[in-house]
Write a protein that holds these residues in place. Structure first.
Motif, PDB file in Angstrom:
ATOM      1  N   GLY A  59       0.779  -1.244   0.000  1.00 20.92           N
ATOM      2  CA  GLY A  59       0.000   0.000   0.000  1.00 20.92           C
ATOM      3  C   GLY A  59       0.803   1.283   0.000  1.00 20.92           C
ATOM      4  O   GLY A  59       0.233   2.375   0.118  1.00 20.92           O
ATOM      5  N   ALA A  60       2.129   1.199  -0.144  1.00 20.87           N
ATOM      6  CA  ALA A  60       2.940   2.429  -0.179  1.00 20.87           C
ATOM      7  C   ALA A  60       2.890   3.057  -1.567  1.00 20.87           C
ATOM      8  O   ALA A  60       2.953   2.351  -2.577  1.00 20.87           O
ATOM      9  N   ASP A  61       2.772   4.385  -1.605  1.00 26.75           N
ATOM     10  CA  ASP A  61       2.840   5.110  -2.887  1.00 26.75           C
ATOM     11  C   ASP A  61       4.293   5.529  -3.176  1.00 26.75           C
ATOM     12  O   ASP A  61       4.707   5.632  -4.325  1.00 26.75           O
ATOM     13  N   VAL A  62       5.047   5.811  -2.098  1.00 29.11           N
ATOM     14  CA  VAL A  62       6.447   6.231  -2.244  1.00 29.11           C
ATOM     15  C   VAL A  62       7.270   5.504  -1.182  1.00 29.11           C
ATOM     16  O   VAL A  62       6.801   5.323  -0.050  1.00 29.11           O
ATOM     17  N   VAL A  63       8.482   5.059  -1.558  1.00 27.70           N
ATOM     18  CA  VAL A  63       9.394   4.391  -0.622  1.00 27.70           C
ATOM     19  C   VAL A  63      10.639   5.268  -0.456  1.00 27.70           C
ATOM     20  O   VAL A  63      11.293   5.617  -1.448  1.00 27.70           O
ATOM     21  N   THR A  64      10.935   5.653   0.785  1.00 20.08           N
ATOM     22  CA  THR A  64      12.099   6.508   1.031  1.00 20.08           C
ATOM     23  C   THR A  64      13.275   5.674   1.539  1.00 20.08           C
ATOM     24  O   THR A  64      13.110   4.502   1.870  1.00 20.08           O
ATOM     25  N   GLY A  65      14.451   6.314   1.602  1.00 18.19           N
ATOM     26  CA  GLY A  65      15.666   5.581   1.984  1.00 18.19           C
ATOM     27  C   GLY A  65      16.419   6.259   3.114  1.00 18.19           C
ATOM     28  O   GLY A  65      15.858   7.057   3.866  1.00 18.19           O
ATOM     29  N   GLY A  66      17.729   5.921   3.171  1.00 24.55           N
ATOM     30  CA  GLY A  66      18.547   6.474   4.255  1.00 24.55           C
ATOM     31  C   GLY A  66      19.996   6.034   4.111  1.00 24.55           C
ATOM     32  O   GLY A  66      20.473   5.806   3.005  1.00 24.55           O
ATOM     33  N   ASN A  67      20.687   5.863   5.241  1.00 24.39           N
ATOM     34  CA  ASN A  67      22.114   5.526   5.206  1.00 24.39           C
ATOM     35  C   ASN A  67      22.395   4.142   4.625  1.00 24.39           C
ATOM     36  O   ASN A  67      23.501   3.859   4.182  1.00 24.39           O
ATOM     37  N   HIS A  68      21.390   3.260   4.622  1.00 24.25           N
ATOM     38  CA  HIS A  68      21.610   1.921   4.062  1.00 24.25           C
ATOM     39  C   HIS A  68      21.190   1.781   2.604  1.00 24.25           C
ATOM     40  O   HIS A  68      21.269   0.682   2.033  1.00 24.25           O
ATOM     41  N   THR A  69      20.747   2.904   2.024  1.00 22.91           N
ATOM     42  CA  THR A  69      20.213   2.823   0.648  1.00 22.91           C
ATOM     43  C   THR A  69      21.141   2.048  -0.295  1.00 22.91           C
ATOM     44  O   THR A  69      20.688   1.244  -1.106  1.00 22.91           O
ATOM     45  N   TRP A  70      22.454   2.244  -0.149  1.00 24.41           N
ATOM     46  CA  TRP A  70      23.402   1.648  -1.132  1.00 24.41           C
ATOM     47  C   TRP A  70      23.944   0.293  -0.677  1.00 24.41           C
ATOM     48  O   TRP A  70      24.768  -0.305  -1.360  1.00 24.41           O
ATOM     49  N   ASP A  71      23.462  -0.219   0.468  1.00 28.39           N
ATOM     50  CA  ASP A  71      24.072  -1.444   1.012  1.00 28.39           C
ATOM     51  C   ASP A  71      23.869  -2.672   0.129  1.00 28.39           C
ATOM     52  O   ASP A  71      24.686  -3.591   0.144  1.00 28.39           O
ATOM     53  N   LYS A  72      22.740  -2.748  -0.551  1.00 35.40           N
ATOM     54  CA  LYS A  72      22.546  -3.880  -1.480  1.00 35.40           C
ATOM     55  C   LYS A  72      22.678  -3.301  -2.900  1.00 35.40           C
ATOM     56  O   LYS A  72      21.886  -2.459  -3.312  1.00 35.40           O
ATOM     57  N   ARG A  73      23.684  -3.766  -3.623  1.00 29.10           N
ATOM     58  CA  ARG A  73      23.953  -3.163  -4.934  1.00 29.10           C
ATOM     59  C   ARG A  73      22.778  -3.349  -5.894  1.00 29.10           C
ATOM     60  O   ARG A  73      22.647  -2.648  -6.876  1.00 29.10           O
ATOM     61  N   GLU A  74      21.880  -4.310  -5.587  1.00 32.60           N
ATOM     62  CA  GLU A  74      20.700  -4.514  -6.449  1.00 32.60           C
ATOM     63  C   GLU A  74      19.847  -3.245  -6.576  1.00 32.60           C
ATOM     64  O   GLU A  74      19.073  -3.115  -7.516  1.00 32.60           O
TER      65      GLU A  74
END
Ligand SMILES: C=C(OP(=O)(O)O)C(=O)O
Ligand SMILES: [Mn+2]
Length: 267
Positions: A59-74
């Protein structure tokens, strides 16, 4: 306009909590926009495409990130997909940062900006979020709702950021610490604020992770591998913001948790 914001989804228990509770919450709240922080979805660190799909299907329209955004290269496989409403903090340094730090969406013919910013106190030394906000807000349409997920560690930086941007944004909601604060307020009758919306994941762990390694880390002061508490009972942390569509100012903000010991929201 009502915005529903859900705190950091941690691992498979977080996804399960979202799939279990978000439809119920949306039925009761009837939000026009639902935003979820997904930076801990993939095993506690990062976000893979299946996580993004599950979070948006829940049900999310937008997903935000943070300091771990780049932890999975996928993440690099889909963060630049214009059809994916996934954000990373706006103030990562340099010109060719993959992905977007903000998104413009149309909600019932009202322009809304969802902005992801990250703090620097006790965090990575990325661009100063206060100056980055000045630069970004100067180029955005003034007549729009502006929601900021401010991903930061210290209460002081979060409270200061909200007071620095008051009147220029409709809401500043903190994420990252995984502990919900009880200081929901509308600053100056303009900007809704909450220091941290808390965590969506295992109620029985520590910040969503297994307890032992975290306790040992403090006991021994030697590195311990943190793992998500995948067997814990579910909790979800969220807040609901009411915004005056004419003035773009916040009318109210309320924080909630649903835990094994607190199901009052659902009654
Ligand atoms: C939970 C925390 O961080 P993260 O989820 O970014 O690892 C924290 O540092 O409080
Ligand atoms: Mn974080």
């Amino acid at each position: 306009m009502k915005i529903l914001f859900v705190g950091d989804v941690v691992g498979s228990v977080g996804i399960k909590a979202l799939e279990t509770y978000l439809p119920e919450i949306k039925k009761k709240v009837k939000p026009q926009l639902t935003i979820v922080n997904g930076e801990n979805a993939a095993g506690g660190k990062g976000t893979k495409e299946p996580d993004y799909q599950k979070i948006t299907r829940a049900g999310a329209d937008v997903v935000t990130g943070g300091n771990h955004t780049w932890d999975k290269r996928e993440i690099l496989d889909f963060i630049d997909d214009p059809k994916k409403n996934i954000l990373r903090p706006y103030n990562f340094p340099g010109k060719n940062v993959p992905g977007r730090g903000f998104i413009e969406i149309n909600v019932n013919s009202k322009k809304v900006y969802v902005i992801n910013m990250m703090g620097t106190a006790l965090m990575r030394a990325i661009d100063n979020p206060f100056l980055a906000a000045d630069e970004l807000l100067a180029k955005l349409d003034q007549d729009a709702v502006k929601f900021v997920d401010f991903h930061a560690e210290t209460t002081s930086e979060k409270i200061a950021f909200a007071n620095y941007t008051v009147g220029r944004v409709s809401a500043v909601c903190g994420t990252h610490t995984h502990v919900q604060t009880n200081d929901a307020q509308v600053i100056n009758k303009e900007t809704a604020y909450l220091t941290d919306v808390g965590m969506t994941g295992s109620y029985d762990g520590i910040l969503g992770d297994k307890k032992e390694p975290i306790i040992n880390n403090f006991l021994t002061q030697r590195p311990n591998k943190f793992d998500v508490d995948e067997d814990g009972r579910m909790q979800i942390g969220f807040c609901v913001i009411e915004i005056n569509d004419k003035t773009n100012n916040a009318r109210s903000i309320k924080n909630y948790v649903i835990t094994p010991n607190n199901q009052t929201f659902l009654n």
